[in-house]
Scaffold this motif. Structure first.
Motif, short mmCIF file in Angstrom:
data_model
loop_
_atom_site.label_atom_id
_atom_site.label_comp_id
_atom_site.label_asym_id
_atom_site.label_seq_id
_atom_site.Cartn_x
_atom_site.Cartn_y
_atom_site.Cartn_z
N MET A 1 -7.12 3.91 4.09
CA MET A 1 -6.45 4.75 3.09
C MET A 1 -6.58 4.17 1.67
O MET A 1 -5.85 4.59 0.77
N ARG B 1 1.85 6.38 -7.06
CA ARG B 1 0.68 7.08 -7.61
C ARG B 1 0.75 8.59 -7.38
O ARG B 1 0.32 9.37 -8.22
N ASN B 2 1.31 8.99 -6.22
CA ASN B 2 1.16 10.39 -5.82
C ASN B 2 2.45 11.21 -5.80
O ASN B 2 2.39 12.42 -5.85
N ASP C 1 -7.96 3.68 -5.49
CA ASP C 1 -8.78 4.89 -5.60
C ASP C 1 -10.14 4.57 -5.03
O ASP C 1 -10.45 3.41 -4.75
N GLU C 2 -10.93 5.59 -4.85
CA GLU C 2 -12.22 5.46 -4.17
C GLU C 2 -13.06 4.33 -4.79
O GLU C 2 -13.71 3.55 -4.08
N SER D 1 0.85 -1.20 0.00
CA SER D 1 0.00 0.00 0.00
C SER D 1 0.88 1.25 0.00
O SER D 1 0.62 2.20 -0.74
N VAL E 1 0.91 4.17 -2.83
CA VAL E 1 0.69 5.60 -2.56
C VAL E 1 1.86 6.41 -3.14
O VAL E 1 1.67 7.43 -3.79
N ASN F 1 -6.31 6.30 -1.30
CA ASN F 1 -4.98 6.80 -1.66
C ASN F 1 -4.13 5.74 -2.34
O ASN F 1 -3.41 6.01 -3.29
#
Ligand SMILES: N[C@@H](CCC(=O)N[C@@H](CS)C(=O)NCC(=O)O)C(=O)O
Length: 229
Positions: A165, A113-114, A171-172, A106, A110, A168
């Motif tokens: 999370m 992706r970010n 995605d949602e 995870s 994150v 993050n």
């Protein structure tokens, strides 16, 4: 009084949840990782890995969130399944599955992706692995209400730290793939202990740096300035 070195990130928050659930008295001590406070000599003496969370309980210093969950559960005798070989085996397996799989994949998801320069291969690999791990948890929760035994325990808390999370790390929209995991996360998030855990920094007026600027990148992504490969 337990000293709890923390930030609002997923690994410290699962320990905050456990501290609140047990009712043990504790003093939260902020470690602002965006300012590099995790790399000071004083903090490294507590955790040579330079990461939160850490607790000090008398002469015991414990780092690594899942080790702390197990330590506190054994100390209080709470949030553990019955001490049979079968359930002890399940507890260790699922706790370490979260520690070695759910958390790291995870976290990397994150990151890529970010924060990292766009790399489709890395994003797809870490999202695939994060999704695969959450799918394994979801499949288990089809068969039972909690991850180990028949009562809420430390493995559920460990999962809550990261699974809340999911928007993050994935995605949602991915929540739709994990309805049973969502049921568990929502149930835990509704508990007073979870609300208190997430409110620690406000309650104690601890101001963490909000900006993710160059100082924060240097403190948290130290590989940027070191050529290893
Ligand atoms: N395996 C460790 C990982 C701890 C960890 O990655 N902590 C993050 C916050 S969730 C951190 O301190 N990051 C700061 C940094 O990497 O410099 C645990 O479960 O406690």
């Amino acid at each position: 009084m337990i000293k709890f070195y923390y930030s609002g990130a997923p690994n410290p928050m699962k320990v905050a949840l456990m501290l609140e659930e047990t009712g043990l008295p504790y003093e939260p001590i902020p470690v602002d990782t965006r300012k590099g406070e995790q790399h000071t000599p004083d903090f490294l003496a507590l955790n040579p890995n330079g990461k939160v969370p850490v607790i000090i309980d008398g002469d015991a210093t414990v780092f690594d969130s899942n080790a702390i969950l197990l330590y506190l559960a054994e100390k209080t005798g709470q949030f553990l399944p019955a001490n049979t070989p079968k359930l002890r085996g399940e507890l260790l397996s699922w706790l370490l599955f979260v520690a070695s799989g759910v958390g790291p994949f995870s976290g990397q998801s994150v990151h890529f992706r970010n924060y990292a320069p766009k790399n489709e291969y890395a994003i797809n690999r870490y999202m695939f692995e994060a999704q695969r791990h959450y799918g394994i948890l979801d499949a288990r929760l089809v068969k039972q209400k909690y991850l180990v035994g028949d009562a809420y325990g430390i493995v559920d808390m460990a999962v809550w730290g990261w699974a809340r999370m999911i928007p993050n790390a994935l995605d949602e929209a991915h929540w739709a793939k994990f309805p049973h995991l969502k049921r568990l996360v929502d149930e835990i998030s509704a508990r007073p202990a979870a609300k208190n855990a997430l409110a620690i920094k406000d309650k104690h007026k601890h101001a963490f740096k909000a900006e993710f600027d160059e100082e924060a990148r240097k403190a948290m992504f130290r590989h940027q300035d070191v050529k290893v490969a």
